[in-house]
Scaffold this motif. Structure first.
Motif, short mmCIF file in Angstrom:
data_model
loop_
_atom_site.label_atom_id
_atom_site.label_comp_id
_atom_site.label_asym_id
_atom_site.label_seq_id
_atom_site.Cartn_x
_atom_site.Cartn_y
_atom_site.Cartn_z
N UNK A 1 17.83 27.84 25.80
CA UNK A 1 16.38 28.04 25.78
C UNK A 1 16.05 29.51 25.58
N UNK A 2 14.83 29.89 25.93
CA UNK A 2 14.42 31.28 25.71
C UNK A 2 13.89 31.91 26.98
N UNK A 3 12.84 32.67 26.83
CA UNK A 3 12.24 33.33 27.99
C UNK A 3 11.88 34.76 27.64
N UNK A 4 11.44 35.48 28.65
CA UNK A 4 11.02 36.86 28.39
C UNK A 4 12.16 37.81 28.76
N UNK A 5 12.86 38.32 27.76
CA UNK A 5 14.01 39.19 28.02
C UNK A 5 13.54 40.64 28.18
N UNK A 6 13.69 41.21 29.38
CA UNK A 6 13.19 42.57 29.62
C UNK A 6 14.11 43.63 29.01
N UNK A 7 13.51 44.77 28.74
CA UNK A 7 14.28 45.89 28.21
C UNK A 7 13.89 47.13 29.03
N UNK A 8 14.79 47.58 29.86
CA UNK A 8 14.51 48.74 30.71
C UNK A 8 15.02 50.01 30.03
N UNK A 9 14.16 51.02 29.92
CA UNK A 9 14.60 52.32 29.38
C UNK A 9 14.55 53.35 30.49
N UNK A 10 15.71 53.87 30.81
CA UNK A 10 15.83 54.90 31.84
C UNK A 10 15.39 56.25 31.25
N UNK A 11 14.88 57.13 32.11
CA UNK A 11 14.51 58.48 31.62
C UNK A 11 15.73 59.22 31.08
N UNK A 12 16.87 58.93 31.72
CA UNK A 12 18.11 59.58 31.32
C UNK A 12 18.74 58.80 30.16
N UNK A 13 18.23 59.09 28.95
CA UNK A 13 18.61 58.24 27.83
C UNK A 13 18.29 58.95 26.53
N UNK A 14 19.13 58.77 25.52
CA UNK A 14 18.84 59.32 24.19
C UNK A 14 17.80 58.40 23.54
N UNK A 15 16.54 58.82 23.65
CA UNK A 15 15.45 57.92 23.24
C UNK A 15 15.47 57.61 21.73
N UNK A 16 15.92 58.58 20.94
CA UNK A 16 15.92 58.35 19.49
C UNK A 16 16.83 57.16 19.16
N UNK A 17 18.04 57.19 19.73
CA UNK A 17 18.98 56.09 19.43
C UNK A 17 18.51 54.79 20.09
N UNK A 18 18.09 54.89 21.35
CA UNK A 18 17.66 53.69 22.07
C UNK A 18 16.53 52.99 21.31
N UNK A 19 15.54 53.76 20.88
CA UNK A 19 14.37 53.14 20.24
C UNK A 19 14.71 52.57 18.87
N UNK A 20 15.68 53.19 18.21
CA UNK A 20 16.12 52.64 16.92
C UNK A 20 16.71 51.24 17.15
N UNK A 21 17.56 51.13 18.15
CA UNK A 21 18.22 49.84 18.43
C UNK A 21 17.21 48.81 18.93
N UNK A 22 16.25 49.27 19.72
CA UNK A 22 15.23 48.34 20.23
C UNK A 22 14.34 47.84 19.09
N UNK A 23 13.96 48.76 18.20
CA UNK A 23 13.10 48.37 17.07
C UNK A 23 13.81 47.32 16.22
N UNK A 24 15.11 47.52 16.03
CA UNK A 24 15.88 46.54 15.25
C UNK A 24 15.92 45.19 15.98
N UNK A 25 16.23 45.22 17.27
CA UNK A 25 16.34 43.98 18.05
C UNK A 25 15.02 43.23 18.13
N UNK A 26 13.91 43.99 18.18
CA UNK A 26 12.61 43.33 18.33
C UNK A 26 12.08 42.75 17.03
N UNK A 27 12.15 43.52 15.94
CA UNK A 27 11.41 43.12 14.74
C UNK A 27 12.24 42.33 13.73
N UNK A 28 13.56 42.24 13.96
CA UNK A 28 14.37 41.38 13.10
C UNK A 28 13.81 39.96 13.17
N UNK A 29 13.72 39.31 12.02
CA UNK A 29 13.19 37.93 11.96
C UNK A 29 11.78 37.86 12.54
N UNK A 30 11.04 38.97 12.39
CA UNK A 30 9.64 39.03 12.83
C UNK A 30 9.50 38.68 14.33
#
Ligand code: NAD
Length: 453
Positions: free
Chosen positions: A211-240
């Motif tokens: 099944x599905x559900x609401x999969x959370x994505x936690x971003x810690x302050x201690x994080x390379x935001x450029x890389x993290x956001x690139x991967x998140x954007x891919x994971x979110x918008x793939x297949x709309x």
């Protein structure tokens, strides 16, 4: 007799011939499936283009490459998986043969969903074939073009009595559910999953529910935001956004919200250009019903990026919502579309609390450079799977079990997990009619003398 009943009866009859017991038969069917994927790439891609506007190059990446790797693994490991598995013995059985023998269950019903119609319909089928079952394949009617490709072409490659494809909508699925199966493998939403369980209860048929559900994505302050956001954007918008394990929403400290928005927006442009509507890599919402469902979630959100839409084309731009409150409409059910809400949490503890107060998700994503924090979040939450510092790719690792927990599903599959899920693990003990003296103690009369007390 209905078409559905006939298909199940034929599959049962085929199963009872015993030909799936042979590992060579199973391997030849798996290889035929492999050949089907190789030879019919064009038909597969055309169907997906019509159903979901998937790009020609995206199709192998998201739909068929994983199937090929799953088939290769099953073909190379089948002997090992199907072999007797010796177990540790106790004193009473020390000189006996004690082992687990996997055996086929019988006829499996595979009901697929529409978002990755090949991946989620054929992947369970691979497990069913490997484990020596017959299988009735019911593709989703929502991805109608793909269902037609499956119906027309799969029987040209597979044993069509053993693995019939039954197309149709709710009525046909419900007719199928009146039949007796030995396992029902369902991928889709939780509402229908309850209908499946009720139908399965009639015959005490075991079920796997993906099944599905609401999969959370936690971003810690201690994080390379450029890389993290690139991967998140891919994971979110793939297949709309229509991916069961897409990050549903972001939890982060308010102090990094603006950077997160900026970075994700930059990646949306990099991936899909300034105008995603004309980009072949950006998909569409499957139909108008789902378009309306997703758009309704925008009603009480503050759009930071995107928001453009076109109902006639089922287009919704990659969208980010800022400062979203937990009681917003977009937070009430799985989004399954390209909207990415950002919610504020002031610490990892607050994030953990937020996650634990809700239904157990199919995936949990943690972005952090702090390994200790990652491990702590894994220890203090629950989800079907968990992935740190990336999105989606755990689906491709066929040595990991894939499945939900609680409301996100029941039972797992992929690789050997599929084989075991769709087998009966039969406990076997073979004794000799010798050494009867050893058994003296267990037979009545039970006296102190016999027990040596
Ligand atoms: P869907 O509408 O295609 O339904 C899935 C199947 O259920 C179809 O074959 C359909 O014929 C059947 N069905 C629908 N209504 C029915 C009814 N009333 N009675 C009997 N059968 C019925 O797909 P969906 O549910 O819209 O798929 C989206 C959902 O699936 C999302 O929640 C997503 O997260 C989940 N999903 C999960 C996975 C996973 O692997 N866990 C993968 C893909 C999708």
């Amino acid at each position: 007799m209905s078409r559905e009943q006939k298909a199940v009866e034929l599959a049962r009859k085929a199963f009872l011939t015993g030909r799936t017991r042979s590992l060579d038969y199973r391997i030849s069917q798996l290889k035929n499936l492999q050949r089907f994927i190789n030879e019919r790439q064009k038909e597969i891609a055309d169907g997906l283009k019509k159903d979901l506007s998937k790009s020609e190059f995206g199709t192998p990446l998201y739909e068929t490459m994983g199937l090929e790797s799953e088939i290769n693994q099953a073909v190379s490991k089948l002997k090992e998986w199907a072999a007797p598995r010796p177990v540790t013995k106790n004193l009473l059985t020390i000189s006996d043969q004690v082992y687990i023998q996997p055996e086929p269950l019988g006829v499996v019903l595979v009901i697929g969903a529409w978002n990755y119609p090949w991946a989620v319909t054929i992947q369970p089928l691979i497990g069913a074939i490997a484990a020596g079952n017959a299988a009735v394949i019911k593709p989703s009617e929502v991805s109608a073009h793909t269902a037609k490709v499956m119906e027309d072409l799969l029987p040209l490659y597979l044993d069509k009595e053993m693995y019939p494809v039954v197309t149709g909508g709710v009525a046909e699925t419900q007719e199928l559910l009146k039949q007796r199966f030995d396992h029902i493998f369902y991928t889709g939403n939780g509402m229908v999953a309850k209908i499946i369980m009720v139908a399965a209860a009639q015959y005490l048929t075991p079920v796997t529910l993906e099944l599905g559900g609401k999969s959370p994505c936690y971003i810690d302050n201690n994080c390379d935001l450029a890389v993290a956001c690139r991967r998140i954007a891919w994971g979110k918008y793939t297949n709309c956004g229509q991916t069961c394990i897409a990050p549903d929403y972001i939890l982060c400290d308010p102090s990094i919200q603006d950077r997160v928005i900026e970075e994700i927006e930059k990646n949306i442009k990099d991936f899909y250009t300034e105008n995603p509507k004309t980009c072949p890599d950006y998909g569409r919402i499957i139909n108008q019903r789902h378009f309306k469902r997703v758009m309704a979630m925008l009603e009480d959100g503050t759009v930071a990026v995107g928001g453009e839409n076109d109902e006639s084309d089922c287009y919704i731009a990659p969208t980010i919502l800022r400062d979203v409150k937990p009681d917003a409409k977009v937070m009430q059910e799985e989004i399954f579309g390209p909207l990415l809400p950002i919610l504020s949490v002031r610490s990892a503890d607050e994030a953990i609390k937020f996650i634990n107060e809700r239904e157990k998700p199919l995936a949990l994503y943690i972005f952090s450079e702090n390994n200790k924090l990652i491990k702590r979040m894994i220890a203090e939450t629950s989800s079907g799977g968990v992935l740190a510092n990336d999105c989606l790719i755990h689906f491709s690792v066929n040595t990991l079990p894939f499945g939900g927990v609680g409301n996100s599903g029941m039972g797992c599959y992929h690789g050997q997990f599929s084989f075991d899920r769709l087998s009966h693990l039969r406990g076997c003990l073979i004794k000799q009619l010798k050494m009867e003296g050893v058994n003296k103690m267990r037979y009545p009369p039970h006296t102190a003398e016999k027990l040596g007390w």
